[in-house]
Design an enzyme around this catalytic site. Structure first.
Site, PDB file in Angstrom:
ATOM      1  N   ASP A 428       0.856  -1.184   0.000  1.00 29.87           N
ATOM      2  CA  ASP A 428       0.000   0.000   0.000  1.00 29.87           C
ATOM      3  C   ASP A 428       0.884   1.223   0.000  1.00 29.87           C
ATOM      4  OD1 ASP A 428      -2.495  -1.039   0.171  1.00 29.87           O
ATOM      5  OD2 ASP A 428      -2.622  -0.952   2.341  1.00 29.87           O
ATOM      6  N   GLY A 671      -4.684   3.223  -3.915  1.00 31.87           N
ATOM      7  CA  GLY A 671      -5.995   3.716  -4.327  1.00 31.87           C
ATOM      8  C   GLY A 671      -5.890   5.105  -4.934  1.00 31.87           C
ATOM      9  N   ASP A 672      -4.708   5.678  -4.860  1.00 32.83           N
ATOM     10  CA  ASP A 672      -4.530   7.064  -5.263  1.00 32.83           C
ATOM     11  C   ASP A 672      -4.445   7.250  -6.778  1.00 32.83           C
ATOM     12  OD1 ASP A 672      -4.451   9.653  -4.356  1.00 32.83           O
ATOM     13  OD2 ASP A 672      -2.946   9.173  -2.835  1.00 32.83           O
TER      14      ASP A 672
HETATM   15  N1  LIG Z   1     -12.674   9.695   3.284  1.00 28.06           N
HETATM   16  C1  LIG Z   1     -12.709   9.832   1.963  1.00 28.06           C
HETATM   17  N2  LIG Z   1     -13.748  10.426   1.377  1.00 28.06           N
HETATM   18  C2  LIG Z   1     -13.814  10.588   0.046  1.00 28.06           C
HETATM   19  N3  LIG Z   1     -12.854  10.176  -0.778  1.00 28.06           N
HETATM   20  C3  LIG Z   1     -11.775   9.579  -0.277  1.00 28.06           C
HETATM   21  C4  LIG Z   1     -11.645   9.386   1.126  1.00 28.06           C
HETATM   22  N4  LIG Z   1     -10.467   8.752   1.345  1.00 28.06           N
HETATM   23  C5  LIG Z   1      -9.911   8.571   0.146  1.00 28.06           C
HETATM   24  N5  LIG Z   1     -10.675   9.061  -0.832  1.00 28.06           N
HETATM   25  C6  LIG Z   1     -10.426   9.043  -2.287  1.00 28.06           C
HETATM   26  O1  LIG Z   1     -10.318   7.699  -2.717  1.00 28.06           O
HETATM   27  C7  LIG Z   1      -9.030   7.445  -3.246  1.00 28.06           C
HETATM   28  C8  LIG Z   1      -8.565   6.074  -2.854  1.00 28.06           C
HETATM   29  O2  LIG Z   1      -8.498   5.940  -1.465  1.00 28.06           O
HETATM   30  P1  LIG Z   1      -8.178   4.543  -0.805  1.00 28.06           P
HETATM   31  O3  LIG Z   1      -8.490   4.675   0.634  1.00 28.06           O
HETATM   32  O4  LIG Z   1      -8.783   3.448  -1.603  1.00 28.06           O
HETATM   33  O5  LIG Z   1      -6.624   4.456  -0.980  1.00 28.06           O
HETATM   34  P2  LIG Z   1      -5.647   4.552   0.223  1.00 28.06           P
HETATM   35  O6  LIG Z   1      -5.886   3.376   1.100  1.00 28.06           O
HETATM   36  O7  LIG Z   1      -5.737   5.876   0.830  1.00 28.06           O
HETATM   37  O8  LIG Z   1      -4.278   4.411  -0.509  1.00 28.06           O
HETATM   38  P3  LIG Z   1      -3.413   3.109  -0.401  1.00 28.06           P
HETATM   39  O9  LIG Z   1      -4.198   2.058  -1.097  1.00 28.06           O
HETATM   40  O10 LIG Z   1      -2.151   3.472  -1.080  1.00 28.06           O
HETATM   41  O11 LIG Z   1      -3.223   2.855   1.062  1.00 28.06           O
HETATM   42  C9  LIG Z   1      -8.156   8.571  -2.725  1.00 28.06           C
HETATM   43  O12 LIG Z   1      -7.128   8.877  -3.602  1.00 28.06           O
HETATM   44  C10 LIG Z   1      -9.135   9.715  -2.623  1.00 28.06           C
HETATM   45  O13 LIG Z   1      -9.274  10.353  -3.875  1.00 28.06           O
HETATM   46 NA    NA Z   2      -5.657   0.958   1.099  1.00 26.31          NA
END
Ligand SMILES: Nc1ncnc2c1ncn2[C@@H]1O[C@H](COP(=O)(O)OP(=O)(O)OP(=O)(O)O)[C@@H](O)[C@H]1O
Ligand code: NA
Length: 811
Positions: A428, A671-672
């Protein structure tokens, strides 16, 4: 039904006490249920609501059970689903707002015991000792020892004796300590839970310490710590497969009251049962049963009472199976792959020794005199490498100790060996490679004005630092005068579940709870006095429903209503740009413009969130509970873009270099946004001039492109992506499979609820100890106590050292 907390148009058929009056005032319950300290709990306002609304009616409808002063907990556990939340709270003599006092807890714990399932006895010292003796190597050595003494070779015999004793002593202490570590790990890994106690303070405690009457908060990904009667819930669903066998998540509704005590467990939608998991939403509940009194406890009790081998097979086949099992475990053929391999090795040596002896005896044509006998035995014994066993025992002992010291909890023994053989790491980004402490740096308003934050000091302190709009300092007072500013700040503050907390007393350390992304936004809003509480009290708005962030669709929405004369209803949404753009009500040209701005911000390594809001009609209320419908409707008004910065961890670059030097390929599955991820990947060296294939077309990909390819296309891809952006849990699985088809051996990290399949599928699944969900920890082989990528690297190093030493011992 019960998909949402409240829906005015919904007719309830349950016998219900006053809570059908589900309008504005009951709704006020919800916005209180922010999940962390030191807030008033949701329960409190709900409590008041029920009381203030038609109290007489409520009393009329009271179930005709006697209210005693000494509530009987067992009684409550049986009928809680037929009572209103309020009634359960009253009978258990607690307060939804304040919780139990420490004194109460002690008394109740004396009465009901700890909240844990009795296990089937812990491992005793003699069992551990027996385990040392019963393995092929020791048996073979013992035979060799007996033969040596028998033939008068006291030197060889003495050496072998020493080795056996060393082996047993070291092995015993190592296993004994491991056993104790496992016990304490169990205690540590036992789900923690959030509970309201001592006049309303929110505490995080071990589930084991819960007592009946405790007020517990649940959120997505939690494992329910005890049997709970829910009294407030938002979009809650739990997975009860463990209890009911039903594999679909069960939607819960705290406000319903059921009529029948005998109602099936799966239908008790106002209860949450111990050991089930929260798949979405959040809730508050009161503990009605703990430990062996819970539903899962009753099942455990049943299992314990049953005979171990209670199946239809005959006595003989059972006996045979047991004997076989006994022999196998005595020979050490049951255990981790390495243990089994070693045991086979010992048996092989033994066979070889016998073969040699036979050869020696044959050359003397089986005319065995004393001398031949001694010679034969000496040859046989010489084959067995005593030193090997000594080396092995000591290496294993040192290895497991070093792992624990390096912030890695090994949950499954086999992982200790497996991690040494790893060739790829899929990690991640957020919080693992980066610090996970986000700062809102920049924002773009719909008019194109640029908002920047300067002079900030700490990530949580909204009082230091200034907000500039096109280089002019923004005063708090002027926010409400400009529509686009007001909408922008309302969206980031209200579509937000975090809390930013001022320093206690005279200290100056601000703190915050919640997701880093949301904390960053909340801090930004508070810089100009637009915090959630401030906006809510100023505007008189209250929460109607909430669809919490879901990483598979990458957005979050909330719906608020104002209880003023002409009740206005607003929905606010924030999420990844790709997720929000299609929902925005705008011309294509404008969309392209926004995409361009997002690109610019992302190339600076910023995480960009897109914001939108919408005014709803009464008629829309029908659909707000259904996420699919909200999505379809869209028509959001654009409210701006925000760029958040999450600096890489200082250790990341070094750790990645070490991996690459050791031939381990590092992938970032995040997820970014693609650009954000690529910028960070370059900063920490996942991509770079020294990395073979960094410039290839496939080095950086979005999950969408990756998922579109067939397995065959993936198999010819060279190299597999180093950066996979906008990843969802299923993308992680495909990446795993692709690696496995290439014969690679890999570590996969994960923190979310839906990362479990990837964690289980990986050769070594690694969960995050600090910010990971309980569910992911259960599924993982290893847990990082510091969420740090560098710890994975030290685990690999330790695993390899272990392997090398064993290899040396074997060679
Ligand atoms: N609380 C939130 N509310 C709305 N959108 C969000 C929120 N958190 C993240 N996002 C959006 O969703 C995308 C993906 O987030 P996600 O949580 O899936 O990845 P992450 O866990 O933060 O990253 P990684 O997978 O590298 O740990 C982010 O880039 C952002 O644009
Ligand atoms: Na994640």
């Amino acid at each position: 039904m019960g998909d949402t907390y409240i829906n005015p148009h919904e007719t309830r058929n349950q016998a219900d006490s006053g809570n059908t009056s589900a309008d504005g005032s009951a709704i006020a319950t919800l916005d209180g249920s922010v999940d962390e300290p030191p807030i008033r709990s949701a329960g409190s306002s709900h409590y008041l609501t029920e009381k203030s609304r038609g109290e007489t009616r409520y009393i009329e409808k009271l179930p005709i059970t006697e209210i005693t002063n000494d509530p009987d907990q067992d009684d409550i556990a049986i009928c809680a689903h037929t009572l209103t939340g309020i009634e359960v709270i009253r009978r258990l003599q607690t307060n939804a707002d304040k919780g139990l006092s420490e004194h109460d807890c002690v008394l109740r714990r004396e009465k009901h015991g700890h909240n844990k399932l009795e296990s089937s006895g812990s491992v005793t010292w003699y069992k551990i000792l027996l385990r040392q003796v019963s393995n092929s190597l020791t048996l073979v050595l013992a035979i060799a020892m007996a033969l040596s003494y028998g033939t008068g070779d006291f030197i060889e015999g003495g050496v072998i004796t020493a080795v056996i004793v060393l082996n047993i002593v070291v092995g015993f202490f190592q296993d004994y300590r491991a056993e104790q570590t496992i016990q304490s790990l169990r205690a540590m890994a036992a789900p923690a839970c959030r509970v309201v106690r001592e006049n309303g303070t929110m505490l995080s405690i071990k589930a084991e310490d819960l007592v009946p009457g405790d007020i517990v908060q649940l959120a997505t990904g939690d494992i329910v710590p005890a049997d709970l009667r829910l009294f407030s819930s938002i979009n809650l669903a739990t997975d009860e497969a463990l209890l009911t066998g039903e594999s679909k998540p069960c939607t819960k509704d705290a406000l319903s009251t059921l009529n029948h005590i005998e109602c099936a467990l799966g239908d008790r939608i106002n209860m949450a049962y111990s050991s089930t998991t929260v798949t979405r939403g959040r809730a508050q509940g009161i503990v009605t049963a703990t430990g062996m009194n819970t539903e899962i406890g009753k099942i455990a009790q049943l299992l314990r009472d049953k005979k171990v081998y209670e199946d239809s097979s005959t006595f003989v086949s059972r006996a045979v199976r047991r004997v076989l099992h006994g022999i196998k475990s005595a020979l050490g053929l049951i255990g981790t792959p390495l243990q089994v391999k070693l045991s086979y090795f010992a048996l092989l040596l033994f066979a070889l020794a016998i073969l040699l002896a036979v050869i020696v005896f044959s050359t003397s044509l089986w005319d065995i005199d004393g001398e031949t006998l001694i010679y034969g035995i000496c040859v046989a014994v010489a084959v067995i490498p005593e030193s090997l066993i000594a080396v092995l025992t000591i290496t294993m002992a040192i290895g497991s100790k070093a792992m624990a010291a390096g912030n890695v909890i090994v949950r499954k023994q086999a992982a200790l060996e497996a991690v040494g053989g790893v060739t790829n790491v899929c990690s991640d980004k957020t919080g693992t490679l980066t610090q996970g402490k986000m700062l809102a740096r920049k924002a773009v308003l719909p008019s194109g004005k640029l908002l920047t934050v300067v002079n900030e000091l700490s990530p949580f302190d909204p009082t230091r630092g200034d907000v500039l709009v096109d280089d002019v300092r923004l005063e708090s007072a002027s926010v409400n005068e400009v529509d686009e500013l007001r909408h922008f700040f309302s969206t980031i503050a209200l579509c937000n579940m975090s809390n930013v907390l001022p320093p206690p007393g005279d200290q100056d350390l601000w703190s915050a709870t919640g997701e880093p992304t949301e904390i960053a936004l909340h801090v930004l809003a508070r810089r100009v006095d637009q915090g959630k509480d401030e906006i809510l009290s100023r505007s008189g708005m209250s929460l109607l429903t909430e669809h919490s962030f879901d990483s598979s669709i990458k957005r979050m929405s909330v719906v608020y209503s104002r209880v003023d004369p002409d009740r206005t209803i607003f929905s606010f949404t924030k999420g990844a740009t790709e997720a929000l753009l299609p929902l925005l009500d705008m011309a294509d040209g404008q969309r392209r413009e926004i995409l361009h701005q997002v690109d610019t911000m992302a190339s600076e390594g910023l995480r960009v969130l897109c914001l939108g809001y919408r005014q709803l009609d009464e008629a829309d209320l029908e659909s707000i509970t259904d996420r699919a419908v909200i999505e379809a409707e869209g028509c959001l008004t654009f409210a701006g873009l925000v760029g958040l910065y999450d600096p890489p961890r200082l250790e990341s670059a070094g750790a990645i270099k070490q991996c690459q030097a050791a031939g381990v390929v590092v992938h970032m599955l995040t997820g970014d946004h693609l650009k954000t991820a690529t910028t960070i990947a370059k900063e920490i060296g996942i991509l770079g001039p020294d990395v073979y294939g960094s410039n290839a077309q496939t080095a950086v990909m979005t999950a969408m492109d990756f998922d579109k390819l067939t397995d065959d296309a993936l198999d010819v891809m060279d190299p597999l992506p180093f950066v996979l952006a906008r990843c969802s849990p299923t993308t992680k699985l495909r990446m795993l499979e692709a690696l496995h088809r290439r014969g690679r051996y890999c570590v996969m990290t994960g923190d979310g609820v839906n990362d479990s399949p990837a964690l289980k599928g990986a050769d070594v699944g690694v969960a995050m100890g600090l910010n990971g969900s309980d569910v992911s920890k259960e599924a993982a082989d290893m847990v990082l106590t510091d969420d740090n990528f560098a710890s994975i690297v030290s685990a690999i190093r330790e695993g390899r050292r272990l392997f090398d030493n064993i290899q040396k011992g074997l060679g």
